[in-house]
Design an enzyme around this catalytic site. Structure first.
Site, PDB file in Angstrom:
ATOM      1  N   PHE A 153      32.663 -57.556-106.906  1.00 46.98           N
ATOM      2  CA  PHE A 153      31.791 -56.368-106.819  1.00 46.98           C
ATOM      3  C   PHE A 153      31.131 -56.278-105.436  1.00 46.98           C
ATOM      4  CE2 PHE A 153      27.322 -54.953-108.357  1.00 46.98           C
ATOM      5  CZ  PHE A 153      27.610 -53.613-108.277  1.00 46.98           C
ATOM      6  N   ILE A 154      30.442 -57.337-105.031  1.00 44.64           N
ATOM      7  CA  ILE A 154      29.733 -57.307-103.744  1.00 44.64           C
ATOM      8  C   ILE A 154      30.720 -57.463-102.588  1.00 44.64           C
ATOM      9  CG2 ILE A 154      28.014 -58.498-102.300  1.00 44.64           C
ATOM     10  CD1 ILE A 154      26.558 -59.279-104.909  1.00 44.64           C
ATOM     11  N   ARG A 180      41.750 -65.600-104.984  1.00 50.19           N
ATOM     12  CA  ARG A 180      42.421 -66.799-105.495  1.00 50.19           C
ATOM     13  C   ARG A 180      43.922 -66.609-105.554  1.00 50.19           C
ATOM     14  NH1 ARG A 180      38.543 -69.203-110.189  1.00 50.19           N
ATOM     15  NH2 ARG A 180      37.488 -67.194-110.260  1.00 50.19           N
ATOM     16  N   LYS A 213      23.674 -71.850-107.561  1.00 48.09           N
ATOM     17  CA  LYS A 213      23.330 -71.112-106.340  1.00 48.09           C
ATOM     18  C   LYS A 213      22.344 -71.928-105.486  1.00 48.09           C
ATOM     19  CE  LYS A 213      24.824 -67.710-105.463  1.00 48.09           C
ATOM     20  NZ  LYS A 213      26.146 -67.516-104.795  1.00 48.09           N
ATOM     21  N   PRO A 237      20.140 -61.941-102.994  1.00 49.32           N
ATOM     22  CA  PRO A 237      19.877 -60.720-103.769  1.00 49.32           C
ATOM     23  C   PRO A 237      19.274 -61.012-105.138  1.00 49.32           C
ATOM     24  CG  PRO A 237      22.206 -60.880-103.099  1.00 49.32           C
ATOM     25  CD  PRO A 237      21.578 -62.229-102.925  1.00 49.32           C
TER      26      PRO A 237
HETATM   27  P1  NDP Z   1      31.930 -61.038-109.006  1.00 48.09           P
HETATM   28  O1  NDP Z   1      32.147 -61.834-110.242  1.00 48.09           O
HETATM   29  O2  NDP Z   1      32.342 -59.620-108.986  1.00 48.09           O
HETATM   30  O3  NDP Z   1      32.553 -61.764-107.752  1.00 48.09           O
HETATM   31  C1  NDP Z   1      32.645 -63.160-107.652  1.00 48.09           C
HETATM   32  C2  NDP Z   1      33.744 -63.462-106.668  1.00 48.09           C
HETATM   33  O4  NDP Z   1      33.844 -64.879-106.481  1.00 48.09           O
HETATM   34  C3  NDP Z   1      35.107 -62.975-107.146  1.00 48.09           C
HETATM   35  O5  NDP Z   1      35.791 -62.431-106.048  1.00 48.09           O
HETATM   36  C4  NDP Z   1      35.754 -64.254-107.629  1.00 48.09           C
HETATM   37  O6  NDP Z   1      37.160 -64.239-107.561  1.00 48.09           O
HETATM   38  C5  NDP Z   1      35.202 -65.256-106.635  1.00 48.09           C
HETATM   39  N1  NDP Z   1      35.358 -66.625-107.106  1.00 48.09           N
HETATM   40  C6  NDP Z   1      34.785 -67.174-108.192  1.00 48.09           C
HETATM   41  N2  NDP Z   1      35.212 -68.451-108.327  1.00 48.09           N
HETATM   42  C7  NDP Z   1      36.093 -68.671-107.297  1.00 48.09           C
HETATM   43  C8  NDP Z   1      36.880 -69.772-106.905  1.00 48.09           C
HETATM   44  N3  NDP Z   1      36.890 -70.948-107.559  1.00 48.09           N
HETATM   45  N4  NDP Z   1      37.668 -69.645-105.796  1.00 48.09           N
HETATM   46  C9  NDP Z   1      37.690 -68.483-105.102  1.00 48.09           C
HETATM   47  N5  NDP Z   1      36.964 -67.400-105.447  1.00 48.09           N
HETATM   48  C10 NDP Z   1      36.174 -67.498-106.540  1.00 48.09           C
HETATM   49  O7  NDP Z   1      30.355 -61.138-108.724  1.00 48.09           O
HETATM   50  P2  NDP Z   1      29.467 -60.488-107.582  1.00 48.09           P
HETATM   51  O8  NDP Z   1      30.287 -59.726-106.640  1.00 48.09           O
HETATM   52  O9  NDP Z   1      28.334 -59.845-108.243  1.00 48.09           O
HETATM   53  O10 NDP Z   1      28.935 -61.805-106.866  1.00 48.09           O
HETATM   54  C11 NDP Z   1      29.282 -62.142-105.551  1.00 48.09           C
HETATM   55  C12 NDP Z   1      28.296 -63.137-105.020  1.00 48.09           C
HETATM   56  O11 NDP Z   1      26.975 -62.602-105.101  1.00 48.09           O
HETATM   57  C13 NDP Z   1      28.266 -64.463-105.767  1.00 48.09           C
HETATM   58  O12 NDP Z   1      28.032 -65.485-104.820  1.00 48.09           O
HETATM   59  C14 NDP Z   1      27.025 -64.315-106.663  1.00 48.09           C
HETATM   60  O13 NDP Z   1      26.474 -65.553-106.996  1.00 48.09           O
HETATM   61  C15 NDP Z   1      26.122 -63.536-105.720  1.00 48.09           C
HETATM   62  N6  NDP Z   1      25.038 -62.804-106.371  1.00 48.09           N
HETATM   63  C16 NDP Z   1      25.314 -61.771-107.238  1.00 48.09           C
HETATM   64  C17 NDP Z   1      24.267 -61.083-107.812  1.00 48.09           C
HETATM   65  C18 NDP Z   1      24.514 -59.949-108.743  1.00 48.09           C
HETATM   66  O14 NDP Z   1      23.568 -59.501-109.399  1.00 48.09           O
HETATM   67  N7  NDP Z   1      25.738 -59.417-108.854  1.00 48.09           N
HETATM   68  C19 NDP Z   1      22.862 -61.429-107.537  1.00 48.09           C
HETATM   69  C20 NDP Z   1      22.698 -62.499-106.596  1.00 48.09           C
HETATM   70  C21 NDP Z   1      23.753 -63.152-106.031  1.00 48.09           C
HETATM   71  P3  NDP Z   1      38.091 -63.929-108.870  1.00 48.09           P
HETATM   72  O15 NDP Z   1      38.281 -62.439-108.890  1.00 48.09           O
HETATM   73  O16 NDP Z   1      39.331 -64.671-108.570  1.00 48.09           O
HETATM   74  O17 NDP Z   1      37.338 -64.466-110.057  1.00 48.09           O
END
Ligand code: NDP
Length: 345
Positions: free
Chosen positions: A17-18, A38, A166, A191
């Site tokens: 998403f982000i 991945r 985190k 965030p």
């Molecule tokens: P999403 O679940 O949409 O995105 C998470 C991303 O991380 C995906 O692209 C996922 O890939 C990837 N990922 C997870 N595990 C792995 C792994 N082992 N190896 C490679 N890639 C991996 O969540 P968001 O976009 O919301 O979150 C993005 C970041 O923002 C994260 O760090 C989250 O902690 C942080 N965050 C989000 C908040 C929110 O409210 N949304 C608030 C604060 C921080 P795949 O598609 O393969 O699973």
């Protein structure tokens, strides 16, 4: 004489998403982007999603990386000037074993930094979270947190496996930088609950708060709120943290308004009157949840959050980086509108 190519930015989590909003804004600002995922089987989908919002997808390449393995990282960093390390596990529910999240989050952050340093990257921007600031404190009496606050690095009080992951990851990143002073720069974005529109269909766990309000996940309005921020503003802050010299060595909370569940529903109802029948109608008093908690694990889980206020003070990003997030109700309403349009609620 030919113009130098635009700087190349590696963005991890290109399926997320982000991550997708960060990529879109970088492309629109003229950067070249290498997005990681991945599995490359998702590359066509990511490209098609972005192509619906920009005509610059020719400046995007996709590579495969996992946070839990060294494979591919050295090649992915070749020619990279900046890294936006966004990827980290963000599940809908908490695992039994916190290490399922802590290990990939921490090791992924350290991999991003180590391989970036080896490749001569100028600056890494790490997506941390309010979770690394305002959780795990128990009843400390505080209702507002800023960048000087740190969540504990053990699973105590109101920490969850996710908030611990985190915290541990961000702490490990700063420790790494302390061991490599002057060799590379780090800036961190923290965030609160990120809402707003998705670029494609892949939602994040955070959007569940809005979809949950609209599909009956909440029995009614409970005494529960969040700091809210729009994903477009979170992405803009990532770019500011990358481009602004003074952002090096700093963490920045990304938060707009603090909103109770009822205020979120009001924002949805105002912007999308057609959604009104989907929204809760009653208030559920905390005493009722206390009784439900005697038998319901779900009620037990939310009990410590009731009445707790975790406001995030984002004055630093506004003051030092000129960041101007849109109001919380707009982030909520645009998330809801997007979910409605895509038939996801
Ligand atoms: P999403 O679940 O949409 O995105 C998470 C991303 O991380 C995906 O692209 C996922 O890939 C990837 N990922 C997870 N595990 C792995 C792994 N082992 N190896 C490679 N890639 C991996 O969540 P968001 O976009 O919301 O979150 C993005 C970041 O923002 C994260 O760090 C989250 O902690 C942080 N965050 C989000 C908040 C929110 O409210 N949304 C608030 C604060 C921080 P795949 O598609 O393969 O699973």
């Amino acid at each position: 004489m030919t113009d130098a190519p635009a700087p190349l930015v590696l963005v991890t989590g290109a399926t997320g998403f982000i991550g997708q909003h960060v990529i879109l804004q970088l492309l629109e600002k003229g950067y070249r982007v290498r997005g990681t995922m991945r599995s490359l089987s998702k590359a066509d989908g990511v490209r098609a999603t972005l192509a619906a919002h920009t005509d610059r997808t020719d400046a995007l390449e996709c590579v495969a990386l996992d946070l839990t393995s060294d494979e591919g990282w050295a090649e992915a960093m070749e020619g990279v000037e900046f890294v936006q390390h966004v990827a980290s596990p963000f599940p809908m529910s908490q695992p039994d074993d916190p290490d399922d999240l802590v290990i990939p989050a921490r090791d992924g952050a350290l991999r991003a930094l180590r391989f970036a340093l080896e490749a001569g990257v100028k600056r890494v921007v790490l997506t941390s979270s309010m979770a690394a600031i305002g959780y795990g404190h128990g009843n400390d009496g505080k209702t507002e947190y800023d960048e000087t606050d740190w969540a504990p690095t053990e699973l105590v009080n109101d920490h969850t496996a996710y908030s611990l992951s985190k915290t541990v990851a961000e702490k490990a990143a700063w420790d790494f930088m302390a061991d490599h002073q002057g060799e590379m720069e780090l800036a961190v974005v923290n965030p609160v609950l990120v809402l707003g529109p998705m670029l494609g269909q892949d939602d994040s766990a955070s959007l569940q708060v809005v979809s949950g309000l609209m599909n009956g996940m909440f029995p009614g309005y409970i005494d529960f709120g969040f700091g809210v921020v729009d994903v477009r503003d979170v992405a803009a802050l990532h770019v500011l943290a990358m481009e602004t010299p003074e952002a090096a060595g700093e963490r920045f909370l990304a938060s707009s308004d603090y909103m109770m569940l009822r205020e979120m529903a009001d924002a949805i109802r105002t912007a999308h009157p057609e959604a009104a029948p989907k929204l809760p109608t009653r208030t559920v008093p905390t005493w009722l949840i206390r009784i439900a908690a005697l038998v319901s694990p779900q009620a037990r889980r939310i009990l410590p959050e009731l009445g707790r206020r975790r406001r995030a003070n984002s004055a630093k990003a506004r003051r030092d980086l000129g960041w101007q997030p849109r109001p919380g109700p707009e982030a909520v309403a645009d998330a809801a509108g997007d979910l409605l349009r895509k038939g996801l609620v």
